[in-house]
Design an enzyme around this catalytic site. Structure first.
Site, PDB file in Angstrom:
ATOM      1  N   ILE A  71       1.320   0.367   1.648  1.00  0.00           N
ATOM      2  CA  ILE A  71       2.005  -0.455   2.638  1.00  0.00           C
ATOM      3  C   ILE A  71       1.123  -0.680   3.858  1.00  0.00           C
ATOM      4  CG2 ILE A  71       4.286   0.241   1.857  1.00  0.00           C
ATOM      5  CD1 ILE A  71       4.434   2.226   4.092  1.00  0.00           C
ATOM      6  N   CYS A  72       1.388  -1.778   4.553  1.00  0.00           N
ATOM      7  CA  CYS A  72       0.584  -2.187   5.700  1.00  0.00           C
ATOM      8  C   CYS A  72       1.302  -1.800   6.987  1.00  0.00           C
ATOM      9  CB  CYS A  72       0.345  -3.695   5.652  1.00  0.00           C
ATOM     10  SG  CYS A  72      -0.609  -4.331   7.049  1.00  0.00           S
TER      11      CYS A  72
END
Length: 262
Positions: A92-93
């Site tokens: 995930i960012c």
């Protein structure tokens, strides 16, 4: 686990991870994290869904993958439990993950990352890598289902969080808030594009009031007066900076709740 015989204990990454494994040995009501088997550079974690949100009551399991340069470089975070905010089995960012090494601070820790992850859950995805924008009803349904899931390595995830065990937050968590504030204040001003949404006057008022309620009185006395002014002034900047301050407030709320409301 005898990490000392498997790893070079002189390595900064090994020393740091061994220390954090010792500090996080006992779970809390909000998070749990531990190395997988004998691999010091892969951890599994479980976090409680933030209260008063679509994720309340949910328990979310995931993986943390550490680079050999940790803590100088950030870890990668992968969510394994369907949740409606983050894609599963995908890095995930976030500003605390490997997608944004420019925002990572070596003083941050696994505990800091987990608290920040909880704070990020109710925020808009805005199309970032690994983000989802499910409806509140879908997220609530997934939160209910999450309590029945099991991990092949860790067992039933709902049993990993112990409400009766409370660990006071470390000073590093207060330092995190200060570091983020200073980092935002040091950013040069840039031209804001028309399509970037600006916070409304109502949002600005709620942000100021919310932060004033969440910061403990003792912390208010020790912080320089210009910090509060900086919060208000930066809230009128771009949507990105406003979102950062929202996350700061959420992290403060988690710390304040554990210190004063339990």
């Amino acid at each position: 686990m005898d990490f000392e015989t498997k790893y070079n204990v002189k390595s900064p990454a090994v020393k740091r991870l061994m220390r954090e494994a010792c500090e996080l040995k006992e779970p809390t009501e909000e998070y749990w994290a531990h190395p997988v088997d004998d691999n010091l550079f892969e951890w599994h974690f479980t976090v409680q869904g933030p209260p008063a949100t679509d994720f309340e009551g949910g328990v979310y399991h995931g993986r943390i993958l550490f680079p050999t340069e940790y803590p100088m470089k950030p870890p990668n975070i992968i969510i394994l439990t369907p949740n409606g905010r983050f894609e599963t089995n995908k890095k995930i960012c976030l500003s605390i993950s490997g997608h944004h090494p420019e925002t990572w601070q070596p003083s941050w820790s696994i505990r800091t990352a987990l608290l920040a992850l909880i704070a990020f859950m109710p925020t808009p995805g805005n199309g970032t890598i690994g983000s989802l924008d499910y409806t509140p009803e879908e997220r609530q349904m997934l939160a209910h289902k999450s309590r029945m899931l099991e991990c092949p390595n860790c067992g039933k995830i709902v049993e990993q969080l112990l409400p009766s065990v409370i660990k006071p937050p470390a000073q590093e968590e207060f330092s995190l808030i200060t570091q983020i504030a200073l980092k935002v204040e040091e950013q040069p001003s840039v031209e804001v594009k028309d399509e970037e949404r600006q916070p409304s006057d109502d949002e600005k008022v709620r942000l100021r009031v919310g932060l004033s309620r969440l910061i403990p009185p003792s912390e208010m006395q020790t912080q320089p007066q210009h910090s509060t002014i900086g919060i208000v002034s930066n809230a009128s900047g771009s949507y990105k900076n406003w979102l950062i301050w929202f996350l700061v407030g959420a992290i403060i709320f988690l710390i304040y709740r554990r210190l004063f409301l339990m």
